[in-house]
Design a protein around this motif. Sequence first.
Motif, PDB file in Angstrom:
ATOM      1  N   ALA A  79       0.828  -1.214   0.000  1.00 36.98           N
ATOM      2  CA  ALA A  79       0.000   0.000   0.000  1.00 36.98           C
ATOM      3  C   ALA A  79       0.858   1.258   0.000  1.00 36.98           C
ATOM      4  CB  ALA A  79      -0.935  -0.012   1.207  1.00 36.98           C
ATOM      5  N   LEU A  80       2.016   1.211   0.670  1.00 36.49           N
ATOM      6  CA  LEU A  80       2.910   2.368   0.675  1.00 36.49           C
ATOM      7  C   LEU A  80       3.475   2.635  -0.720  1.00 36.49           C
ATOM      8  CD1 LEU A  80       4.923   1.916   4.000  1.00 36.49           C
ATOM      9  CD2 LEU A  80       3.197   3.654   3.497  1.00 36.49           C
ATOM     10  N   LEU A  81       3.801   1.583  -1.453  1.00 36.71           N
ATOM     11  CA  LEU A  81       4.291   1.772  -2.823  1.00 36.71           C
ATOM     12  C   LEU A  81       3.205   2.410  -3.684  1.00 36.71           C
ATOM     13  CD1 LEU A  81       6.268  -1.534  -3.513  1.00 36.71           C
ATOM     14  CD2 LEU A  81       6.957   0.497  -2.223  1.00 36.71           C
ATOM     15  N   ASP A  82       1.972   1.968  -3.486  1.00 36.66           N
ATOM     16  CA  ASP A  82       0.853   2.579  -4.219  1.00 36.66           C
ATOM     17  C   ASP A  82       0.699   4.054  -3.843  1.00 36.66           C
ATOM     18  OD1 ASP A  82       0.425  -0.001  -5.165  1.00 36.66           O
ATOM     19  OD2 ASP A  82      -1.221  -0.404  -3.772  1.00 36.66           O
ATOM     20  N   LEU A  83       0.871   4.355  -2.566  1.00 37.67           N
ATOM     21  CA  LEU A  83       0.769   5.740  -2.102  1.00 37.67           C
ATOM     22  C   LEU A  83       1.827   6.606  -2.770  1.00 37.67           C
ATOM     23  CD1 LEU A  83      -0.369   7.888  -0.110  1.00 37.67           C
ATOM     24  CD2 LEU A  83       1.380   7.109   1.515  1.00 37.67           C
ATOM     25  N   LEU A 171     -18.136 -11.353  10.436  1.00 36.52           N
ATOM     26  CA  LEU A 171     -17.472 -10.494   9.465  1.00 36.52           C
ATOM     27  C   LEU A 171     -15.992 -10.417   9.802  1.00 36.52           C
ATOM     28  CD1 LEU A 171     -20.062  -7.569   9.203  1.00 36.52           C
ATOM     29  CD2 LEU A 171     -19.532  -9.248   7.426  1.00 36.52           C
ATOM     30  N   PRO A 172     -15.135 -10.570   8.800  1.00 34.24           N
ATOM     31  CA  PRO A 172     -13.699 -10.504   9.072  1.00 34.24           C
ATOM     32  C   PRO A 172     -13.261  -9.091   9.398  1.00 34.24           C
ATOM     33  CG  PRO A 172     -14.078 -10.602   6.716  1.00 34.24           C
ATOM     34  CD  PRO A 172     -15.423 -10.774   7.362  1.00 34.24           C
ATOM     35  N   ALA A 173     -12.233  -8.988  10.233  1.00 33.59           N
ATOM     36  CA  ALA A 173     -11.626  -7.690  10.517  1.00 33.59           C
ATOM     37  C   ALA A 173     -10.645  -7.390   9.388  1.00 33.59           C
ATOM     38  CB  ALA A 173     -10.925  -7.713  11.865  1.00 33.59           C
ATOM     39  N   THR A 174     -11.179  -6.855   8.294  1.00 37.82           N
ATOM     40  CA  THR A 174     -10.362  -6.631   7.098  1.00 37.82           C
ATOM     41  C   THR A 174      -9.333  -5.540   7.342  1.00 37.82           C
ATOM     42  OG1 THR A 174     -12.177  -7.359   5.686  1.00 37.82           O
ATOM     43  CG2 THR A 174     -10.443  -6.043   4.649  1.00 37.82           C
ATOM     44  N   VAL A 175      -9.727  -4.497   8.043  1.00 34.27           N
ATOM     45  CA  VAL A 175      -8.796  -3.451   8.457  1.00 34.27           C
ATOM     46  C   VAL A 175      -9.091  -3.136   9.922  1.00 34.27           C
ATOM     47  CG1 VAL A 175      -7.990  -1.084   8.113  1.00 34.27           C
ATOM     48  CG2 VAL A 175      -8.682  -2.453   6.131  1.00 34.27           C
ATOM     49  N   SER A 176      -8.043  -3.080  10.709  1.00 30.13           N
ATOM     50  CA  SER A 176      -8.209  -2.720  12.123  1.00 30.13           C
ATOM     51  C   SER A 176      -7.268  -1.568  12.459  1.00 30.13           C
ATOM     52  CB  SER A 176      -7.908  -3.911  13.033  1.00 30.13           C
ATOM     53  OG  SER A 176      -8.810  -4.963  12.795  1.00 30.13           O
ATOM     54  N   PHE A 177      -7.669  -0.813  13.466  1.00 35.73           N
ATOM     55  CA  PHE A 177      -6.888   0.342  13.893  1.00 35.73           C
ATOM     56  C   PHE A 177      -6.729   0.328  15.411  1.00 35.73           C
ATOM     57  CE2 PHE A 177      -9.164   1.952  10.056  1.00 35.73           C
ATOM     58  CZ  PHE A 177      -8.068   2.258   9.263  1.00 35.73           C
ATOM     59  N   GLY A 243      -5.911  -6.894   7.483  1.00 35.45           N
ATOM     60  CA  GLY A 243      -6.469  -8.210   7.734  1.00 35.45           C
ATOM     61  C   GLY A 243      -7.041  -8.869   6.493  1.00 35.45           C
ATOM     62  N   HIS A 244      -7.949  -9.788   6.723  1.00 33.36           N
ATOM     63  CA  HIS A 244      -8.458 -10.654   5.652  1.00 33.36           C
ATOM     64  C   HIS A 244      -9.728 -10.084   5.020  1.00 33.36           C
ATOM     65  CE1 HIS A 244      -8.959 -14.403   3.461  1.00 33.36           C
ATOM     66  NE2 HIS A 244     -10.206 -14.494   3.888  1.00 33.36           N
ATOM     67  N   TYR A 245      -9.739 -10.076   3.698  1.00 29.98           N
ATOM     68  CA  TYR A 245     -10.943  -9.798   2.922  1.00 29.98           C
ATOM     69  C   TYR A 245     -11.364 -11.136   2.312  1.00 29.98           C
ATOM     70  CZ  TYR A 245     -14.057  -7.586  -0.486  1.00 29.98           C
ATOM     71  OH  TYR A 245     -15.145  -7.217  -1.217  1.00 29.98           O
ATOM     72  N   PRO A 246     -12.674 -11.435   2.274  1.00 33.95           N
ATOM     73  CA  PRO A 246     -13.101 -12.762   1.810  1.00 33.95           C
ATOM     74  C   PRO A 246     -12.454 -13.173   0.489  1.00 33.95           C
ATOM     75  CG  PRO A 246     -14.973 -11.572   2.703  1.00 33.95           C
ATOM     76  CD  PRO A 246     -13.821 -10.604   2.707  1.00 33.95           C
ATOM     77  N   GLY A 247     -11.811 -14.326   0.520  1.00 34.05           N
ATOM     78  CA  GLY A 247     -11.176 -14.888  -0.659  1.00 34.05           C
ATOM     79  C   GLY A 247      -9.844 -14.274  -1.039  1.00 34.05           C
ATOM     80  N   ASP A 248      -9.383 -13.314  -0.265  1.00 29.22           N
ATOM     81  CA  ASP A 248      -8.207 -12.512  -0.647  1.00 29.22           C
ATOM     82  C   ASP A 248      -6.982 -12.926   0.171  1.00 29.22           C
ATOM     83  OD1 ASP A 248      -6.641 -10.412  -1.756  1.00 29.22           O
ATOM     84  OD2 ASP A 248      -7.219  -9.067  -0.122  1.00 29.22           O
ATOM     85  N   TYR A 249      -6.525 -14.145  -0.016  1.00 26.90           N
ATOM     86  CA  TYR A 249      -5.375 -14.601   0.766  1.00 26.90           C
ATOM     87  C   TYR A 249      -4.074 -13.941   0.312  1.00 26.90           C
ATOM     88  CZ  TYR A 249      -7.908 -17.951   3.570  1.00 26.90           C
ATOM     89  OH  TYR A 249      -8.770 -18.505   4.488  1.00 26.90           O
ATOM     90  N   MET A 250      -4.036 -13.378  -0.868  1.00 25.36           N
ATOM     91  CA  MET A 250      -2.862 -12.627  -1.306  1.00 25.36           C
ATOM     92  C   MET A 250      -2.879 -11.188  -0.805  1.00 25.36           C
ATOM     93  SD  MET A 250      -0.817 -14.681  -2.846  1.00 25.36           S
ATOM     94  CE  MET A 250      -1.327 -15.904  -1.626  1.00 25.36           C
ATOM     95  N   ARG A 251      -3.999 -10.775  -0.193  1.00 25.80           N
ATOM     96  CA  ARG A 251      -4.151  -9.448   0.416  1.00 25.80           C
ATOM     97  C   ARG A 251      -4.021  -8.309  -0.605  1.00 25.80           C
ATOM     98  NH1 ARG A 251      -3.360 -10.128   6.229  1.00 25.80           N
ATOM     99  NH2 ARG A 251      -4.576 -11.999   6.647  1.00 25.80           N
ATOM    100  N   GLU A 252      -4.525  -8.535  -1.796  1.00 27.63           N
ATOM    101  CA  GLU A 252      -4.493  -7.465  -2.797  1.00 27.63           C
ATOM    102  C   GLU A 252      -5.689  -6.526  -2.634  1.00 27.63           C
ATOM    103  OE1 GLU A 252      -1.969  -6.861  -5.191  1.00 27.63           O
ATOM    104  OE2 GLU A 252      -0.987  -8.223  -3.795  1.00 27.63           O
ATOM    105  N   GLU A 253      -6.837  -7.053  -2.243  1.00 26.91           N
ATOM    106  CA  GLU A 253      -7.994  -6.191  -1.979  1.00 26.91           C
ATOM    107  C   GLU A 253      -7.750  -5.382  -0.711  1.00 26.91           C
ATOM    108  OE1 GLU A 253     -11.578  -4.398  -2.892  1.00 26.91           O
ATOM    109  OE2 GLU A 253     -10.429  -5.827  -4.096  1.00 26.91           O
ATOM    110  N   THR A 254      -7.207  -6.019   0.307  1.00 24.74           N
ATOM    111  CA  THR A 254      -6.876  -5.297   1.542  1.00 24.74           C
ATOM    112  C   THR A 254      -5.846  -4.213   1.273  1.00 24.74           C
ATOM    113  OG1 THR A 254      -7.319  -7.305   2.812  1.00 24.74           O
ATOM    114  CG2 THR A 254      -6.105  -5.557   3.925  1.00 24.74           C
TER     115      THR A 254
END
Length: 369
Positions: A79-83, A171-177, A243-254
């Motif tokens: 995400a930092l590289l994208d930023l 519901l998965p904790a896709t992003v936590s703070f 964290g985890h987004y459904p089906g996103d084990y590569m964490r590209e959606e996250t």
Amino acid sequence: MDVTALDYASIKEGSVHGRYVTTEHIIPFLDRVSADVRMEEIGRSVEGRPIHLLEIGTGKKKVLMWSQMHGNESTTTKALLDLINYLNQTGLDSASILAECQLLIIPILNPDGAHRYTRLNANEVDLNRDAIDLSQPESRILREVYERVSPDFCFNLHGQRTLFNVGRTELPATVSFLAPASDQDRSITESREISMQLIAAMALKLEELIPGQIGRYDDSFNPNCVGDSFQMLSSPTLLFEAGHYPGDYMREETRKLLFYALVEVLEVIAANRHKDYSEDTYFGIPENNKLFFDILIRNAPLLHPKFADTNSIGIRYEEVLEGRQIQFHPQIAETGILSQHFGHQTYDCSKTLDLDQLKKELDLYNFLI
């Protein structure tokens, strides 16, 4: 601006993807952007790998952020590289961030752990429990940068396992703070209140995209943790957990969601709008819980007689580096009733379709039987 209206596909750094991200992977990116981003090597890891600091922006508000303090937590690095891509692209509405902020980014603080795909560094020390002793070179490098730049804000970027859910929900904790505490009483100091307000801004934005999938991390005080230690020094510090987004084990959606969160919070900082948000919103974010299995098998006796005394089977993946790829190996984590637990994938063996499908998943079936 509405960050979610951006053409993310044109911003995403395509050279780095998946779960295994090392300094070797990001060097071509760093070399390519170095003309637009000030870059310096700020030290070396235990095994002699370089640790880089990137600087972008000319503003007075200094934001220090670091990723992969735990080597196997790579989503926020992507995400930092994208930023950085976003901030470097002309024609995008990032000028206010660059004019008001100076971003100081350590993309991989623990390059040895990243290379080995482990949480710990090469000396098997958790850098996030080394804030007092500063026993490791990587810990000292971060502290030296902190003292040199005197940041106004600190972003502590991490990743969390698939076991986390939000509150008591399925519901998965896709992003936590987390706004780390600065004392045992978890007082709301001025710096911690600012952290809470900034988190509230990100949570409200992400709630539009992943309603109910934002969690609040445990705020138990530990002065050995870097975030707590910086909060103790009155630097508003924010912990990010990818964290985890459904089906996103590569964490590209996250990864994309974390990018959106980073742009949102930097825009709020640039415009000095943190007071527009309330600590009540922060405390309204449900706490994380640990109720997910990667695979949950219910009514297991119907699968095979060996499970006659086992109602349900909870399986979690072990992430194993094989070659240069992360493989997910199933491991039985828990058996029993498990009525309060959830599965990212659930098979109920009392249902013919589920039972038939489970038997078709040969690798999983053979592992169980």
